[in-house]
Every structure is written in structure tokens, then in C-alpha cells.
Design an enzyme around this catalytic site. Structure first.
Site, PDB file in Angstrom:
ATOM      1  N   ARG A 123       1.169  -1.218  -0.126  1.00  0.00           N
ATOM      2  CA  ARG A 123      -0.459  -0.267  -0.197  1.00  0.00           C
ATOM      3  C   ARG A 123       0.915   1.195   0.106  1.00  0.00           C
ATOM      4  NH1 ARG A 123      -3.175   3.905   0.198  1.00  0.00           N
ATOM      5  NH2 ARG A 123      -5.490   3.150   1.431  1.00  0.00           N
ATOM      6  N   GLU A 128     -11.397   4.586  -5.319  1.00  0.00           N
ATOM      7  CA  GLU A 128     -11.923   3.058  -5.498  1.00  0.00           C
ATOM      8  C   GLU A 128     -12.226   2.757  -6.669  1.00  0.00           C
ATOM      9  OE1 GLU A 128     -11.947   0.850  -2.610  1.00  0.00           O
ATOM     10  OE2 GLU A 128     -11.187   1.815  -1.767  1.00  0.00           O
ATOM     11  N   ARG A 174      -1.256  -5.750   4.418  1.00  0.00           N
ATOM     12  CA  ARG A 174      -0.226  -5.002   3.594  1.00  0.00           C
ATOM     13  C   ARG A 174       0.453  -4.355   4.350  1.00  0.00           C
ATOM     14  NH1 ARG A 174      -5.349  -2.099   0.198  1.00  0.00           N
ATOM     15  NH2 ARG A 174      -5.319  -1.066   2.319  1.00  0.00           N
TER      16      ARG A 174
END
Length: 145
Positions: free
Chosen positions: A36, A44, A78
Site C-alpha cells: 500500500r 475505489e 499489506r
């Protein structure tokens, strides 16, 4: 992987405008890691500019060697990192293009991003061309299952 260490890995996939998958290590001992990009939040996939943001990150990094400076791990497992592809600060590039928001909570650690967002907003770049752009965190809250 130790925090704050810089690692060089090959970008093998782009999930969206702020998440990529890298392959690190040596032949026969590769490790794939989902990363990330620190301090930004991209629209999104189904949100306005979500696909453009993903495409821009792919243009910057896909099949490129990325320099990663690990900072943290998020709630999804992540790795969170400062990412540079071909010498380009990916967070700054996404924000400058109007394809990601600065994550306000982390802005104090990345002060160079705020003026870039202000410039993108003032010039109507990317998501800032919309009359009322919706922050990804608000979009996720509205569309939570």
C-alpha cells in the site's frame, strides 16, 4: 522485512491507484508482497477516476523496479511503504495528477503532498474536475456491505 529499510523489488501487479504487488528476493526464493503506497488514498475501482488512478500507477510502476521503504503494515496485512518507481515518488505523482487524495491522518509525515493536492485541486486536475469529488473513505463508508 525490517521497517525503514529500502528494498528493491519488481512490480508484478497493480490492484488500484494506491496498491501494488511486488516480487522481492532472488531467483528460487522470490516473495510476493502486496504494498500500500503510504499517505495517499486513491479512488475505489468503481468510483469516478478509480480506473484512471490505477492506469496511472501502472504506467509509473508496472514491470519496473521499485524502491520500497517499509513503514508499517495495515489492517489488511499489506505492507505500507514509501514507493519510488524510476526515481519518481509514486504518492506525489498520484496526488499531483489529481488521482489520489492525501490521507490527512498521515499528512504530517509527508508534508510535501499537501501543496501538491492544493495545486491539483486549484487546477481542476483529475478527480478535482468533479463538482463535488467524494473521498474514497467516504465512498467506502457509503458502500459498505
Amino acid at each position: 522485512m525490517p521497517l525503514a529499510a529500502t528494498l528493491f523489488c519488481l512490480v508484478v501487479a497493480i490492484s488500484d491507484g494506491d496498491t501494488l504487488t511486488v516480487r522481492c528476493g532472488s531467483p528460487g526464493a522470490y516473495e510476493q508482497v502486496k504494498v500500500r503506497v503510504a499517505a495517499i488514498d486513491a479512488p475505489e475501482s468503481r468510483q469516478a477516476f478509480g480506473q484512471k488512478s490505477r492506469q496511472n500507477l501502472a504506467r509509473l510502476c508496472f514491470k519496473q523496479r521499485a524502491a520500497l521503504q517499509w513503514l508499517d503494515e495495515d489492517s489488511y496485512g499489506r505492507k505500507v511503504a514509501n514507493v519510488r518507481c524510476n526515481g519518481t515518488d509514486v504518492a506525489a505523482a498520484q496526488v499531483r495528477a489529481g488521482l489520489a487524495w492525501v490521507y490527512t491522518h498521515y499528512a504530517h509525515d509527508h508534508p510535501h503532498l499537501v501543496p501538491l493536492q492544493q495545486q491539483a485541486r486549484a487546477s481542476g486536475s483529475g478527480l478535482w474536475s468533479q463538482k463535488r469529488p467524494l473521498a474514497p473513505w467516504d465512498y467506502r463508508r457509503r458502500h459498505a456491505r
